[in-house]
Every structure is written in structure tokens, then in C-alpha cells.
Design an enzyme around this catalytic site. Sequence first.
Site, PDB file in Angstrom:
ATOM      1  CG  ASP A   1       3.728  -3.583  -4.003  1.00 37.91           C
ATOM      2  OD1 ASP A   1       2.628  -3.015  -3.853  1.00 37.91           O
ATOM      3  OD2 ASP A   1       4.086  -4.571  -3.322  1.00 37.91           O
TER       4      ASP A   1
ATOM      5  CE  LYS B   1       8.681 -15.437  -2.758  1.00 40.01           C
ATOM      6  NZ  LYS B   1       8.802 -16.110  -1.472  1.00 40.01           N
TER       7      LYS B   1
ATOM      8  CG  ASP C   1       5.363  -3.538  -0.105  1.00 41.42           C
ATOM      9  OD1 ASP C   1       4.218  -3.942  -0.362  1.00 41.42           O
ATOM     10  OD2 ASP C   1       5.772  -3.362   1.060  1.00 41.42           O
ATOM     11  CG  ASN C   2       5.520  -6.973  -0.089  1.00 38.09           C
ATOM     12  OD1 ASN C   2       5.116  -6.532  -1.167  1.00 38.09           O
ATOM     13  ND2 ASN C   2       4.785  -6.943   1.017  1.00 38.09           N
TER      14      ASN C   2
ATOM     15  CD  GLU D   1       0.281  -5.561   2.290  1.00 36.84           C
ATOM     16  OE1 GLU D   1       1.359  -5.198   2.785  1.00 36.84           O
ATOM     17  OE2 GLU D   1       0.225  -6.178   1.216  1.00 36.84           O
TER      18      GLU D   1
HETATM   19  O1  LIG Z   1       2.494 -10.830  -4.221  1.00 33.78           O
HETATM   20  C1  LIG Z   1       2.561  -9.709  -3.697  1.00 33.78           C
HETATM   21  N1  LIG Z   1       2.855  -8.649  -4.487  1.00 33.78           N
HETATM   22  C2  LIG Z   1       2.935  -7.393  -3.989  1.00 33.78           C
HETATM   23  N2  LIG Z   1       2.741  -7.103  -2.709  1.00 33.78           N
HETATM   24  C3  LIG Z   1       2.401  -8.119  -1.846  1.00 33.78           C
HETATM   25  C4  LIG Z   1       2.160  -7.784  -0.499  1.00 33.78           C
HETATM   26  O2  LIG Z   1       2.269  -6.475  -0.139  1.00 33.78           O
HETATM   27  C5  LIG Z   1       1.832  -8.772   0.426  1.00 33.78           C
HETATM   28  C6  LIG Z   1       1.731 -10.113   0.046  1.00 33.78           C
HETATM   29  C7  LIG Z   1       1.361 -11.086   1.107  1.00 33.78           C
HETATM   30  C8  LIG Z   1       1.877 -10.920   2.383  1.00 33.78           C
HETATM   31  C9  LIG Z   1       1.498 -11.779   3.406  1.00 33.78           C
HETATM   32  C10 LIG Z   1       0.601 -12.788   3.162  1.00 33.78           C
HETATM   33  F1  LIG Z   1       0.220 -13.617   4.149  1.00 33.78           F
HETATM   34  C11 LIG Z   1       0.067 -12.961   1.884  1.00 33.78           C
HETATM   35  C12 LIG Z   1       0.448 -12.103   0.857  1.00 33.78           C
HETATM   36  C13 LIG Z   1       1.979 -10.460  -1.306  1.00 33.78           C
HETATM   37 CL1  LIG Z   1       1.901 -12.101  -1.809  1.00 33.78          CL
HETATM   38  C14 LIG Z   1       2.310  -9.459  -2.267  1.00 33.78           C
HETATM   39 MG   LIG Z   2       3.322  -5.326  -1.559  1.00 34.22          MG
END
Ligand SMILES: O=c1[nH]cnc2c(O)cc(-c3ccc(F)cc3)c(Cl)c12
Ligand SMILES: [Mg+2]
Length: 215
Positions: A141, A144, A169-170, A199
Site C-alpha cells: 500500500d 504504485k 491496495d489501489n 477510501e
Molecule cells: O499513494 C498512495 N499510496 C497508498 N494508498 C493510496 C490510496 O489508498 C489512495 C490514493 C489516492 C486515491 C485517489 C485519489 F484521488 C488520491 C489519492 C493514493 Cl495516491 C495512495
Molecule cells: Mg492505499
Amino acid sequence: MAQSKEQRILEFVKENAAKGDPQSVVDHIDKYCNQKEWAMNVGDEKGLILDKVFTETNPTTVLELGTYCGYSAIRMAQLMKQGSRLLTVESKPEHAAVAKQLIEFAGVQDKVQILEGATETIIPSLKTKYEVDQVDFVFIDHFKNFYTSDTKLLEKCGLLKKGSVLLADNVVYPGAPDFLEYVRTSGHYDCTNYPSHVEYSDKLDAMEKAVFKGN
Ligand SMILES: O=c1[nH]cnc2c(O)cc(-c3ccc(F)cc3)c(Cl)c12
Ligand SMILES: [Mg+2]
């Protein structure tokens, strides 16, 4: 120095959650991030998927790549059996500092060790410096761009055994297409996709489970 969002989350938890109660800490982080400021914790919806896969695995040695504020570390620590341990890697000192305080407030510091630094540096040192033999569960997590290279590094370092579970995740948003391609086509993993949402949002996202089949 202006307060960071992560410091505001910490303050809200310390003022409102029950000390020594991991679920109360998790619930209050979710409450703050739902009502006040969005933050990239795995959150309550994907957190239930994490809980389910984690419990099914019942791991002894757990590795997390990407601590952030410690939300998922606290979530997992409350599910961990006696004698198990969680090593969580965080590259940003300011995030590690907040995570340390939230983990201590939750009372799970005896199960959780925060390793500050880059995953590509820390992973090769786990066997020698942190006395890790192999990992049973890895929650990925962090960023990416590092999902695939860190997965290959875990393999190369002999940290995965037959049945080791990776949960990422993601994989839809922000997305990790090269990671999905790798684990689904390498022949080394049995994969399962868990559709969900980002989330505290209605954007589509998903988690991917990849069970290592052995070398
Ligand atoms: O960088 C991340 N690392 C680990 N988990 C993340 C996550 O769960 C969500 C997002 C995210 C999603 C949508 C958005 F509009 C901005 C940020 C990020 Cl960017 C990360
Ligand atoms: Mg995440």
C-alpha cells in the site's frame, strides 16, 4: 510550523478515541477522514476486505509496505495472534512519526515495528538486520510504481514461501496495471480480485490477493 493533515488526524484521535483500544482508534480515523479531511488510509470498506483476507491467512510474520498514519497496521495488529509480529515500512519520516504515536495510543506497539526508509533498501535487509526468515502476509500500500519491483525483490530475497499472501491496495485507482499483469501472468501466483471503492469515496477501486505458489 503549520500543522499537517496527519498531525490533525493524530490530534483528533488523541482527543476523541479510547486509549488502548485499536478499534476506537481505527473508527475515529475513519470518522475524521469521512467528515473533515480525506486521507489515504485503506479505510473502512477496503479495511473489511483486509480483515477477511488477513484472518483467513492467520499470519505469524507480517510485512506492510507503506505505513502512512498506521491505520492498517493498527487494523492488522488487533487481529494478530500471540507471538506474531508486524514490520511496516515507511519512507516519509513525518508520516512515520505520526504512525508511531497512533500505534502507541492504540496500545499495539509490542506487535508493530516501524522501519523508516525506502522499501528497496529495507527489503534486502529483513533477513540479516530484522531476523526475518520468511513472511506469511504482505500488505502492499505504498506507491504504485514500486509494487512490481518490490514484489520481485521479495521473491529474489527468498522472503516468500509457498502460500505467502500478497494483498495489494489501489490496483484500480490510482492503479497498478503492471503489478496485476505480473502476478496474473508470471505463473508464480494464484490471484483473486476484490472490487471496492477508494477510501471515503465512491470512485471505483479494488484490492488484489496474490498467493505465492512457491519457486
Ligand atoms: O499513494 C498512495 N499510496 C497508498 N494508498 C493510496 C490510496 O489508498 C489512495 C490514493 C489516492 C486515491 C485517489 C485519489 F484521488 C488520491 C489519492 C493514493 Cl495516491 C495512495
Ligand atoms: Mg492505499
